[in-house]
Design a protein around this motif. Structure first.
Motif, PDB file in Angstrom:
ATOM      1  N   LEU A 147      10.951 -22.960 -13.312  1.00 15.67           N
ATOM      2  CA  LEU A 147      10.824 -21.684 -14.010  1.00 15.67           C
ATOM      3  C   LEU A 147       9.997 -20.682 -13.201  1.00 15.67           C
ATOM      4  O   LEU A 147      10.315 -19.493 -13.153  1.00 15.67           O
ATOM      5  N   LEU A 148       8.918 -21.160 -12.577  1.00 16.20           N
ATOM      6  CA  LEU A 148       8.122 -20.270 -11.738  1.00 16.20           C
ATOM      7  C   LEU A 148       8.933 -19.761 -10.546  1.00 16.20           C
ATOM      8  O   LEU A 148       8.837 -18.583 -10.170  1.00 16.20           O
ATOM      9  N   TRP A 149       9.713 -20.651  -9.975  1.00 13.33           N
ATOM     10  CA  TRP A 149      10.543 -20.252  -8.836  1.00 13.33           C
ATOM     11  C   TRP A 149      11.571 -19.195  -9.245  1.00 13.33           C
ATOM     12  O   TRP A 149      11.782 -18.218  -8.531  1.00 13.33           O
ATOM     13  N   LEU A 150      12.197 -19.372 -10.433  1.00 14.94           N
ATOM     14  CA  LEU A 150      13.156 -18.386 -10.923  1.00 14.94           C
ATOM     15  C   LEU A 150      12.487 -17.046 -11.202  1.00 14.94           C
ATOM     16  O   LEU A 150      13.067 -15.975 -10.941  1.00 14.94           O
ATOM     17  N   ALA A 151      11.263 -17.077 -11.730  1.00 14.84           N
ATOM     18  CA  ALA A 151      10.534 -15.838 -11.993  1.00 14.84           C
ATOM     19  C   ALA A 151      10.252 -15.091 -10.684  1.00 14.84           C
ATOM     20  O   ALA A 151      10.372 -13.854 -10.612  1.00 14.84           O
ATOM     21  N   ILE A 152       9.883 -15.835  -9.649  1.00 10.39           N
ATOM     22  CA  ILE A 152       9.640 -15.211  -8.351  1.00 10.39           C
ATOM     23  C   ILE A 152      10.923 -14.589  -7.809  1.00 10.39           C
ATOM     24  O   ILE A 152      10.921 -13.462  -7.282  1.00 10.39           O
ATOM     25  N   LEU A 153      12.051 -15.282  -7.940  1.00  6.28           N
ATOM     26  CA  LEU A 153      13.318 -14.746  -7.452  1.00  6.28           C
ATOM     27  C   LEU A 153      13.719 -13.481  -8.204  1.00  6.28           C
ATOM     28  O   LEU A 153      14.254 -12.536  -7.603  1.00  6.28           O
ATOM     29  N   VAL A 154      13.473 -13.440  -9.524  1.00  9.81           N
ATOM     30  CA  VAL A 154      13.793 -12.243 -10.299  1.00  9.81           C
ATOM     31  C   VAL A 154      12.947 -11.059  -9.822  1.00  9.81           C
ATOM     32  O   VAL A 154      13.451  -9.932  -9.657  1.00  9.81           O
ATOM     33  N   ALA A 155      11.652 -11.297  -9.586  1.00  6.51           N
ATOM     34  CA  ALA A 155      10.777 -10.218  -9.103  1.00  6.51           C
ATOM     35  C   ALA A 155      11.222  -9.730  -7.732  1.00  6.51           C
ATOM     36  O   ALA A 155      11.241  -8.518  -7.463  1.00  6.51           O
ATOM     37  N   LEU A 156      11.604 -10.665  -6.865  1.00  8.81           N
ATOM     38  CA  LEU A 156      12.067 -10.268  -5.541  1.00  8.81           C
ATOM     39  C   LEU A 156      13.400  -9.526  -5.620  1.00  8.81           C
ATOM     40  O   LEU A 156      13.647  -8.580  -4.856  1.00  8.81           O
ATOM     41  N   GLY A 157      14.267  -9.951  -6.544  1.00  9.47           N
ATOM     42  CA  GLY A 157      15.536  -9.250  -6.731  1.00  9.47           C
ATOM     43  C   GLY A 157      15.327  -7.821  -7.227  1.00  9.47           C
ATOM     44  O   GLY A 157      16.043  -6.901  -6.802  1.00  9.47           O
ATOM     45  N   TRP A 158      14.360  -7.636  -8.119  1.00  8.00           N
ATOM     46  CA  TRP A 158      14.044  -6.278  -8.584  1.00  8.00           C
ATOM     47  C   TRP A 158      13.538  -5.406  -7.439  1.00  8.00           C
ATOM     48  O   TRP A 158      13.905  -4.236  -7.324  1.00  8.00           O
ATOM     49  N   ARG A 159      12.717  -6.004  -6.589  1.00  2.00           N
ATOM     50  CA  ARG A 159      12.216  -5.249  -5.440  1.00  2.00           C
ATOM     51  C   ARG A 159      13.363  -4.889  -4.486  1.00  2.00           C
ATOM     52  O   ARG A 159      13.389  -3.778  -3.935  1.00  2.00           O
ATOM     53  N   ALA A 160      14.313  -5.793  -4.307  1.00  2.00           N
ATOM     54  CA  ALA A 160      15.464  -5.504  -3.448  1.00  2.00           C
ATOM     55  C   ALA A 160      16.329  -4.393  -4.044  1.00  2.00           C
ATOM     56  O   ALA A 160      16.846  -3.536  -3.325  1.00  2.00           O
ATOM     57  N   ALA A 161      16.498  -4.404  -5.378  1.00  2.00           N
ATOM     58  CA  ALA A 161      17.263  -3.333  -6.022  1.00  2.00           C
ATOM     59  C   ALA A 161      16.562  -1.996  -5.877  1.00  2.00           C
ATOM     60  O   ALA A 161      17.211  -0.953  -5.667  1.00  2.00           O
ATOM     61  N   ASP A 162      15.235  -1.994  -5.966  1.00  2.00           N
ATOM     62  CA  ASP A 162      14.484  -0.753  -5.766  1.00  2.00           C
ATOM     63  C   ASP A 162      14.672  -0.238  -4.342  1.00  2.00           C
ATOM     64  O   ASP A 162      14.797   0.969  -4.122  1.00  2.00           O
ATOM     65  N   TRP A 163      14.719  -1.151  -3.374  1.00  2.00           N
ATOM     66  CA  TRP A 163      14.981  -0.751  -1.981  1.00  2.00           C
ATOM     67  C   TRP A 163      16.389  -0.166  -1.846  1.00  2.00           C
ATOM     68  O   TRP A 163      16.590   0.801  -1.114  1.00  2.00           O
ATOM     69  N   TRP A 164      17.350  -0.731  -2.559  1.00  2.00           N
ATOM     70  CA  TRP A 164      18.725  -0.244  -2.457  1.00  2.00           C
ATOM     71  C   TRP A 164      18.864   1.183  -2.970  1.00  2.00           C
ATOM     72  O   TRP A 164      19.600   1.988  -2.409  1.00  2.00           O
ATOM     73  N   TYR A 165      18.147   1.533  -4.030  1.00  2.00           N
ATOM     74  CA  TYR A 165      18.250   2.871  -4.622  1.00  2.00           C
ATOM     75  C   TYR A 165      17.329   3.886  -3.943  1.00  2.00           C
ATOM     76  O   TYR A 165      17.378   5.068  -4.269  1.00  2.00           O
ATOM     77  N   ASP A 166      16.499   3.443  -3.025  1.00  2.00           N
ATOM     78  CA  ASP A 166      15.590   4.344  -2.311  1.00  2.00           C
ATOM     79  C   ASP A 166      16.374   5.024  -1.196  1.00  2.00           C
ATOM     80  O   ASP A 166      16.865   4.361  -0.267  1.00  2.00           O
ATOM     81  N   ARG A 167      16.503   6.372  -1.252  1.00  2.00           N
ATOM     82  CA  ARG A 167      17.314   7.105  -0.273  1.00  2.00           C
ATOM     83  C   ARG A 167      16.536   8.280   0.307  1.00  2.00           C
ATOM     84  O   ARG A 167      15.833   8.995  -0.421  1.00  2.00           O
ATOM     85  N   LEU A 177      13.535  12.736  -0.823  1.00  2.00           N
ATOM     86  CA  LEU A 177      13.271  11.306  -0.938  1.00  2.00           C
ATOM     87  C   LEU A 177      13.396  10.919  -2.399  1.00  2.00           C
ATOM     88  O   LEU A 177      12.669  11.432  -3.248  1.00  2.00           O
ATOM     89  N   VAL A 178      14.351  10.044  -2.691  1.00  2.00           N
ATOM     90  CA  VAL A 178      14.614   9.608  -4.066  1.00  2.00           C
ATOM     91  C   VAL A 178      14.353   8.108  -4.137  1.00  2.00           C
ATOM     92  O   VAL A 178      14.893   7.335  -3.328  1.00  2.00           O
ATOM     93  N   ASN A 179      13.531   7.682  -5.092  1.00  2.00           N
ATOM     94  CA  ASN A 179      13.273   6.253  -5.268  1.00  2.00           C
ATOM     95  C   ASN A 179      12.966   5.953  -6.726  1.00  2.00           C
ATOM     96  O   ASN A 179      12.730   6.852  -7.533  1.00  2.00           O
ATOM     97  N   GLY A 180      13.016   4.659  -7.037  1.00  2.60           N
ATOM     98  CA  GLY A 180      12.749   4.208  -8.404  1.00  2.60           C
ATOM     99  C   GLY A 180      14.020   3.896  -9.168  1.00  2.60           C
ATOM    100  O   GLY A 180      15.042   4.564  -8.990  1.00  2.60           O
ATOM    101  N   ILE A 181      13.968   2.868 -10.002  1.00  2.51           N
ATOM    102  CA  ILE A 181      15.111   2.485 -10.839  1.00  2.51           C
ATOM    103  C   ILE A 181      14.901   2.968 -12.270  1.00  2.51           C
ATOM    104  O   ILE A 181      15.703   3.730 -12.812  1.00  2.51           O
ATOM    105  N   VAL A 182      13.828   2.537 -12.893  1.00  2.00           N
ATOM    106  CA  VAL A 182      13.525   2.969 -14.262  1.00  2.00           C
ATOM    107  C   VAL A 182      12.800   4.308 -14.225  1.00  2.00           C
ATOM    108  O   VAL A 182      13.208   5.268 -14.886  1.00  2.00           O
ATOM    109  N   THR A 183      11.722   4.388 -13.464  1.00  2.00           N
ATOM    110  CA  THR A 183      11.001   5.640 -13.267  1.00  2.00           C
ATOM    111  C   THR A 183      11.459   6.244 -11.962  1.00  2.00           C
ATOM    112  O   THR A 183      11.117   5.761 -10.874  1.00  2.00           O
ATOM    113  N   ARG A 184      12.251   7.297 -12.029  1.00  2.00           N
ATOM    114  CA  ARG A 184      12.834   7.897 -10.846  1.00  2.00           C
ATOM    115  C   ARG A 184      11.900   8.991 -10.315  1.00  2.00           C
ATOM    116  O   ARG A 184      11.424   9.837 -11.073  1.00  2.00           O
TER     117      ARG A 184
END
Length: 268
Positions: A147-167, A177-184
Protein backbone atom coordinates in the motif's frame (compact mmCIF):
# COMPACT_ATOMS: atom_id res chain seq x y z
CA UNK A 1 61.30 44.15 -71.55
CA UNK A 2 61.87 40.44 -71.97
CA UNK A 3 58.99 38.02 -72.17
CA UNK A 4 58.70 35.63 -69.18
CA UNK A 5 59.01 32.01 -70.17
CA UNK A 6 57.12 29.09 -68.63
CA UNK A 7 59.06 27.19 -65.95
CA UNK A 8 61.11 24.19 -66.98
CA UNK A 9 59.15 20.99 -67.01
CA UNK A 10 55.81 22.83 -66.89
CA UNK A 11 52.91 20.89 -68.39
CA UNK A 12 51.90 22.78 -71.58
CA UNK A 13 48.25 21.95 -70.88
CA UNK A 14 48.29 23.96 -67.66
CA UNK A 15 47.91 27.75 -67.38
CA UNK A 16 50.76 29.81 -65.96
CA UNK A 17 50.60 33.54 -65.28
CA UNK A 18 52.86 36.17 -63.92
CA UNK A 19 51.46 36.95 -60.43
CA UNK A 20 52.25 40.66 -60.68
CA UNK A 21 50.42 41.09 -63.99
CA UNK A 22 47.61 38.59 -63.51
CA UNK A 23 44.91 41.24 -63.17
CA UNK A 24 46.04 42.88 -66.43
CA UNK A 25 46.54 39.72 -68.48
CA UNK A 26 44.16 39.00 -71.32
CA UNK A 27 44.32 36.56 -74.25
CA UNK A 28 45.12 38.08 -77.64
CA UNK A 29 43.30 37.04 -80.77
CA UNK A 30 45.77 38.84 -83.06
CA UNK A 31 49.34 37.47 -82.76
CA UNK A 32 50.71 40.77 -84.07
CA UNK A 33 49.61 42.49 -80.84
CA UNK A 34 51.59 40.14 -78.68
CA UNK A 35 54.45 41.55 -76.68
CA UNK A 36 57.63 39.63 -77.35
CA UNK A 37 57.86 39.24 -81.07
CA UNK A 38 54.37 38.10 -81.97
CA UNK A 39 54.24 35.08 -79.70
CA UNK A 40 50.51 34.17 -79.41
CA UNK A 41 51.10 32.78 -75.95
CA UNK A 42 52.06 36.18 -74.55
CA UNK A 43 49.46 38.70 -73.33
CA UNK A 44 49.60 42.47 -73.42
CA UNK A 45 50.44 42.49 -69.72
CA UNK A 46 53.50 40.34 -70.33
CA UNK A 47 52.17 36.99 -69.00
CA UNK A 48 52.73 33.73 -70.79
CA UNK A 49 49.98 31.14 -70.69
CA UNK A 50 48.33 28.36 -72.63
CA UNK A 51 44.56 28.70 -73.02
CA UNK A 52 42.63 25.68 -71.71
CA UNK A 53 39.33 24.59 -73.16
CA UNK A 54 36.40 25.91 -71.08
CA UNK A 55 34.81 23.44 -68.68
CA UNK A 56 31.25 22.44 -69.55
CA UNK A 57 28.47 23.85 -67.36
CA UNK A 58 26.53 21.46 -65.17
CA UNK A 59 22.77 21.05 -65.34
CA UNK A 60 22.35 22.98 -62.08
CA UNK A 61 24.41 25.92 -63.40
CA UNK A 62 22.43 25.99 -66.64
CA UNK A 63 19.17 25.91 -64.68
CA UNK A 64 20.35 28.85 -62.56
CA UNK A 65 21.23 30.84 -65.69
CA UNK A 66 17.78 30.17 -67.12
CA UNK A 67 16.17 31.32 -63.86
CA UNK A 68 14.70 27.91 -63.02
CA UNK A 69 14.20 27.03 -59.34
CA UNK A 70 16.91 24.84 -57.87
CA UNK A 71 16.28 21.60 -56.04
CA UNK A 72 16.33 21.94 -52.21
CA UNK A 73 19.62 20.89 -50.56
CA UNK A 74 19.86 17.46 -48.96
CA UNK A 75 20.89 19.03 -45.64
CA UNK A 76 18.73 22.08 -44.82
CA UNK A 77 20.52 25.20 -43.64
CA UNK A 78 17.62 26.41 -41.48
CA UNK A 79 18.87 27.36 -38.02
CA UNK A 80 15.48 26.95 -36.38
CA UNK A 81 13.02 24.10 -36.65
CA UNK A 82 9.75 24.47 -38.60
CA UNK A 83 7.04 26.33 -36.71
CA UNK A 84 4.08 24.40 -35.36
CA UNK A 85 0.81 25.15 -37.11
CA UNK A 86 -1.73 24.94 -34.28
CA UNK A 87 -1.49 25.19 -30.48
CA UNK A 88 -2.58 22.30 -28.29
CA UNK A 89 -5.88 22.34 -26.45
CA UNK A 90 -3.99 23.17 -23.25
CA UNK A 91 -2.64 26.40 -24.77
CA UNK A 92 -5.45 27.43 -27.13
CA UNK A 93 -7.66 28.87 -24.39
CA UNK A 94 -4.99 31.40 -23.36
CA UNK A 95 -4.47 32.98 -26.79
CA UNK A 96 -6.56 35.89 -28.07
CA UNK A 97 -7.80 35.84 -31.71
CA UNK A 98 -5.28 38.30 -33.20
CA UNK A 99 -2.29 36.67 -31.51
CA UNK A 100 -0.01 34.54 -33.68
CA UNK A 101 1.11 31.29 -32.14
CA UNK A 102 4.83 30.43 -32.50
CA UNK A 103 5.34 27.32 -30.42
CA UNK A 104 5.08 25.60 -27.04
CA UNK A 105 7.53 23.52 -25.07
CA UNK A 106 7.33 21.15 -22.11
CA UNK A 107 10.20 21.19 -19.68
CA UNK A 108 13.00 18.69 -20.23
CA UNK A 109 12.54 15.24 -18.72
CA UNK A 110 15.40 16.06 -16.34
CA UNK A 111 12.70 17.90 -14.38
CA UNK A 112 11.44 14.47 -13.30
CA UNK A 113 14.82 12.94 -12.43
CA UNK A 114 14.10 13.04 -8.68
CA UNK A 115 10.74 11.36 -9.15
CA UNK A 116 12.30 8.71 -11.39
CA UNK A 117 14.96 7.93 -8.80
CA UNK A 118 12.40 7.81 -6.00
CA UNK A 119 10.21 5.42 -8.00
CA UNK A 120 13.12 3.08 -8.76
CA UNK A 121 14.32 3.12 -5.14
CA UNK A 122 10.80 2.54 -3.79
CA UNK A 123 10.27 -0.41 -6.13
CA UNK A 124 13.56 -2.04 -5.09
CA UNK A 125 12.82 -1.53 -1.39
CA UNK A 126 9.28 -2.85 -1.80
CA UNK A 127 10.56 -6.00 -3.50
CA UNK A 128 13.16 -6.63 -0.81
CA UNK A 129 10.72 -5.91 2.07
CA UNK A 130 7.89 -8.06 0.72
CA UNK A 131 10.30 -10.93 0.06
CA UNK A 132 11.69 -10.72 3.57
CA UNK A 133 8.24 -10.54 5.21
CA UNK A 134 6.82 -13.30 3.05
CA UNK A 135 9.75 -15.51 4.05
CA UNK A 136 8.96 -14.89 7.73
CA UNK A 137 5.17 -15.23 7.27
CA UNK A 138 4.39 -11.54 8.06
CA UNK A 139 1.38 -11.16 5.80
CA UNK A 140 0.13 -7.92 7.33
CA UNK A 141 3.53 -6.31 6.78
CA UNK A 142 3.47 -7.30 3.11
CA UNK A 143 0.09 -5.60 2.68
CA UNK A 144 1.31 -2.41 4.36
CA UNK A 145 4.45 -2.27 2.24
CA UNK A 146 2.48 -2.73 -0.99
CA UNK A 147 0.00 0.00 0.00
CA UNK A 148 2.84 2.40 0.77
CA UNK A 149 4.46 1.59 -2.54
CA UNK A 150 1.18 2.26 -4.40
CA UNK A 151 0.78 5.58 -2.57
CA UNK A 152 4.28 6.61 -3.66
CA UNK A 153 3.51 5.67 -7.27
CA UNK A 154 0.28 7.72 -7.22
CA UNK A 155 2.17 10.77 -5.90
CA UNK A 156 4.85 10.34 -8.55
CA UNK A 157 2.19 9.93 -11.24
CA UNK A 158 0.55 13.19 -10.14
CA UNK A 159 3.90 14.93 -10.36
CA UNK A 160 4.42 13.52 -13.87
CA UNK A 161 0.97 14.77 -14.93
CA UNK A 162 1.82 18.22 -13.58
CA UNK A 163 5.00 18.15 -15.68
CA UNK A 164 2.97 17.18 -18.75
CA UNK A 165 0.62 20.17 -18.41
CA UNK A 166 3.47 22.62 -17.71
CA UNK A 167 4.06 24.58 -20.96
CA UNK A 168 6.30 27.44 -22.03
CA UNK A 169 4.59 29.34 -24.88
CA UNK A 170 5.84 31.85 -27.45
CA UNK A 171 3.64 34.09 -29.59
CA UNK A 172 4.34 37.19 -31.66
CA UNK A 173 3.28 39.33 -28.67
CA UNK A 174 4.51 37.62 -25.50
CA UNK A 175 6.03 34.66 -23.72
CA UNK A 176 3.87 32.67 -21.31
CA UNK A 177 4.28 29.98 -18.67
CA UNK A 178 1.27 27.80 -17.83
CA UNK A 179 1.39 25.17 -15.08
CA UNK A 180 -0.81 23.38 -12.58
CA UNK A 181 -3.60 20.82 -12.89
CA UNK A 182 -6.12 21.76 -10.20
CA UNK A 183 -4.73 25.22 -9.42
CA UNK A 184 -3.74 26.69 -12.76
CA UNK A 185 -1.10 29.45 -12.90
CA UNK A 186 -0.55 31.60 -15.99
CA UNK A 187 2.41 34.00 -16.12
CA UNK A 188 3.32 36.13 -19.11
CA UNK A 189 5.73 38.86 -20.24
CA UNK A 190 5.27 41.05 -23.35
CA UNK A 191 8.12 40.79 -25.81
CA UNK A 192 8.28 44.59 -26.03
CA UNK A 193 9.09 44.73 -22.32
CA UNK A 194 11.98 42.26 -22.46
CA UNK A 195 15.20 44.24 -22.03
CA UNK A 196 17.61 41.36 -21.42
CA UNK A 197 17.53 37.62 -21.91
CA UNK A 198 20.01 34.81 -21.45
CA UNK A 199 20.11 31.08 -21.02
CA UNK A 200 22.52 29.04 -18.93
CA UNK A 201 23.59 25.45 -19.54
CA UNK A 202 25.43 23.34 -16.99
CA UNK A 203 27.78 20.59 -18.23
CA UNK A 204 24.93 18.08 -17.79
CA UNK A 205 22.59 20.49 -19.56
CA UNK A 206 24.93 20.68 -22.54
CA UNK A 207 25.11 16.90 -22.63
CA UNK A 208 21.33 16.38 -22.44
CA UNK A 209 20.39 19.60 -24.30
CA UNK A 210 18.47 21.65 -21.74
CA UNK A 211 19.01 24.98 -20.01
CA UNK A 212 17.62 27.71 -17.76
CA UNK A 213 16.21 30.93 -19.25
CA UNK A 214 16.35 34.27 -17.47
CA UNK A 215 14.35 37.25 -18.72
CA UNK A 216 14.64 40.82 -17.48
CA UNK A 217 12.13 43.61 -17.99
CA UNK A 218 13.16 47.20 -17.16
CA UNK A 219 14.88 46.09 -13.97
CA UNK A 220 11.62 45.09 -12.29
CA UNK A 221 10.55 41.81 -10.74
CA UNK A 222 8.28 39.94 -13.10
CA UNK A 223 6.02 36.93 -12.75
CA UNK A 224 7.97 35.20 -15.51
CA UNK A 225 11.63 35.84 -14.79
CA UNK A 226 13.39 32.46 -14.53
CA UNK A 227 12.32 29.24 -16.24
CA UNK A 228 14.31 26.11 -15.48
CA UNK A 229 15.00 23.03 -17.58
CA UNK A 230 13.70 24.08 -21.00
CA UNK A 231 14.68 21.75 -23.87
CA UNK A 232 16.67 22.85 -26.93
CA UNK A 233 17.71 26.20 -25.38
CA UNK A 234 19.61 27.41 -28.45
CA UNK A 235 16.61 26.71 -30.67
CA UNK A 236 14.30 28.53 -28.26
CA UNK A 237 16.74 31.43 -27.91
CA UNK A 238 16.79 31.92 -31.70
CA UNK A 239 13.00 31.80 -31.84
CA UNK A 240 12.57 34.48 -29.18
CA UNK A 241 15.30 36.78 -30.50
CA UNK A 242 14.01 36.53 -34.05
CA UNK A 243 10.48 37.33 -32.88
CA UNK A 244 11.76 40.34 -30.94
CA UNK A 245 14.03 41.88 -33.56
CA UNK A 246 13.06 40.40 -36.94
CA UNK A 247 9.32 39.62 -36.87
CA UNK A 248 9.07 40.21 -40.62
CA UNK A 249 11.61 37.42 -41.17
CA UNK A 250 9.31 35.00 -39.33
CA UNK A 251 6.36 36.04 -41.48
CA UNK A 252 8.43 35.71 -44.65
CA UNK A 253 9.61 32.23 -43.70
CA UNK A 254 6.08 31.16 -42.89
CA UNK A 255 4.95 32.43 -46.30
CA UNK A 256 7.69 30.52 -48.11
CA UNK A 257 6.91 27.33 -46.21
CA UNK A 258 3.21 27.58 -46.96
CA UNK A 259 3.85 28.26 -50.65
CA UNK A 260 6.29 25.35 -50.88
CA UNK A 261 3.83 22.96 -49.28
CA UNK A 262 1.09 24.12 -51.63
CA UNK A 263 3.28 23.55 -54.70
CA UNK A 264 4.24 20.11 -53.47
CA UNK A 265 0.61 19.13 -52.97
CA UNK A 266 -0.21 20.37 -56.47
CA UNK A 267 2.54 18.23 -57.91
CA UNK A 268 4.21 21.21 -59.60
Amino acid sequence: MTTPEPPDGEDPGRRWEDQETEQFARPLDDPSEAAGGGDPGVTAGGAYYVVDEPLPLTDEELAALRGEPLAPPLVPSRRVLPLEEEPSSIVQRYLFPTEKYRGEWRRHWIELIREILIGVAATLLMGYATGYMAKHNISSGVTIVILLWLAILVALGWRAADWWYDRFILTNKRVMLVNGIVTRKVAMMPLLRVTDMKYVQSPLGRLLNYGTFELESAGQEQALRKVDNLPNPNELYLRIVEEMYEPEAVEARLGRISEGEFDEDDGT
